[in-house]
Design an enzyme around this catalytic site. Structure first.
Site, PDB file in Angstrom:
ATOM      1  N   HIS A  46       0.860  -1.196   0.000  1.00 35.97           N
ATOM      2  CA  HIS A  46       0.000   0.000   0.000  1.00 35.97           C
ATOM      3  C   HIS A  46       0.893   1.242   0.000  1.00 35.97           C
ATOM      4  CE1 HIS A  46      -2.806   3.062   1.361  1.00 35.97           C
ATOM      5  NE2 HIS A  46      -3.763   2.272   0.912  1.00 35.97           N
TER       6      HIS A  46
ATOM      7  N   GLU B  18       0.829   3.850   1.631  1.00 41.31           N
ATOM      8  CA  GLU B  18       1.203   4.332   2.977  1.00 41.31           C
ATOM      9  C   GLU B  18       2.363   3.510   3.541  1.00 41.31           C
ATOM     10  OE1 GLU B  18      -2.770   4.188   4.540  1.00 41.31           O
ATOM     11  OE2 GLU B  18      -3.318   5.840   3.215  1.00 41.31           O
TER      12      GLU B  18
ATOM     13  N   GLY C 196      -7.519   9.146  -0.061  1.00 41.37           N
ATOM     14  CA  GLY C 196      -7.922   9.936   1.098  1.00 41.37           C
ATOM     15  C   GLY C 196      -8.023  11.421   0.832  1.00 41.37           C
TER      16      GLY C 196
ATOM     17  N   SER D 267     -10.314   7.319  -3.200  1.00 41.54           N
ATOM     18  CA  SER D 267     -11.553   8.075  -2.993  1.00 41.54           C
ATOM     19  C   SER D 267     -12.754   7.468  -3.734  1.00 41.54           C
ATOM     20  CB  SER D 267     -11.348   9.549  -3.365  1.00 41.54           C
ATOM     21  OG  SER D 267     -10.357  10.116  -2.521  1.00 41.54           O
TER      22      SER D 267
END
Ligand code: PEP
Length: 251
Positions: free
Chosen positions: A95, A97, A173, A213
């Site tokens: 991912h 992140e 996000g 999103s």
């Protein structure tokens, strides 16, 4: 025809109580779904509790990350064997992140993918460019490098067990979704890379999710694109109504 796969990445959110309420609501709302795979990826600490709630339902359990060793002196890490033991059948790998905050490289993600497959877990392998890279016009180059690095050395049969998630980092996000056409363009690129690296058969069978999103009001348009086979959903997977709305996009 590829079977859609909708997965919720809960990230570092939910108390145990909230997690149980969330998945109980999803079980109720999505009980009739037979034409798509549904996956929830709670935090590690909730896995076994959620496993018991989803047992016998059409909701599968996934983890958000894993380490590459089976066991040993790796303080704070979770092994593929532990994930299997906790009821997981999927694991999100690479991912953005994890790449951004924990410096995960394509090579490390590749090792993780191999380990996940060895243990019978389905890896959801994430790739995607940053805003800066998109603005520089190097999205294709970045995604190509990530795909080649993350999938290096996988056999065709291993590859057939993987899911890929294209997640433009600038859309995660942020409320900014890639347009249907922008997403489709990269999905088509990934599918052509799969033909080059594996075979046309593999390329046509692999499911490629879009992430960034995704909401109930944009999922249907994305799913109409030829190479988009589902979604990896962050924020909108934390509410029963929005994740159910995404899974039920064609109802
Ligand atoms: C994600 O974290 O994988 C993601 C796509 O998040 P969001 O849906 O919140 O953009």
């Amino acid at each position: 025809m590829r079977r859609p796969i909708l997965a919720g990445n809960w990230k570092m959110n939910t108390s145990l109580k909230e997690a149980v309420e969330l998945v109980t609501g999803l079980k109720r709302e999505l009980a009739g779904v037979t034409d798509a795979d549904i996956v929830v990826c709670p935090p590690f600490t909730h896995l076994t509790t959620i496993r018991d709630v989803v047992a016998g339902s059409n909701i599968a359990l996934g983890a958000q990350n894993m380490y590459i060793a089976e066991e040993g002196a790796f303080t704070g890490e979770i092994s593929p064997k532990m994930l299997k033991d906790s009821g997981c059948t999927y694991v999100i790998l690479g991912h953005s992140e994890r790449r951004q905050y924990f410096n995960e490289s394509d090579e490390f993600i590749n090792t993780k993918a191999k380990k996940a497959l060895e243990h019978g877990l389905t890896p959801i392998i994430c790739v995607g460019e940053t805003l800066d890279q998109r603005e520089q016009g190097i999205t294709g180059k970045i995604v190509t490098t990530q795909i080649k690095g993350c999938l290096a050395g996988l056999s065709e049969s291993d590859m057939l067990k993987c899911v890929i998630a294209y997640e433009p980092v600038w859309a995660i996000g942020t409320g900014k979704t890639a347009s249907n056409a922008q997403a489709q363009e990269v999905h088509a690129l990934i599918r052509s890379l799969l033909t080059e690296l594996f075979s046309e058969t593999v390329a046509q069978k692999i499911r490629i999710q879009y992430g960034g999103s995704v909401k109930p009001d944009n999922i249907a348009g994305l799913m109409q694109e030829k190479d988009i086979d589902g979604a990896l959903v962050g924020g909108a997977s934390l509410k029963v109504s929005s994740f159910a709305g995404i899974v039920l996009f064609n109802k």
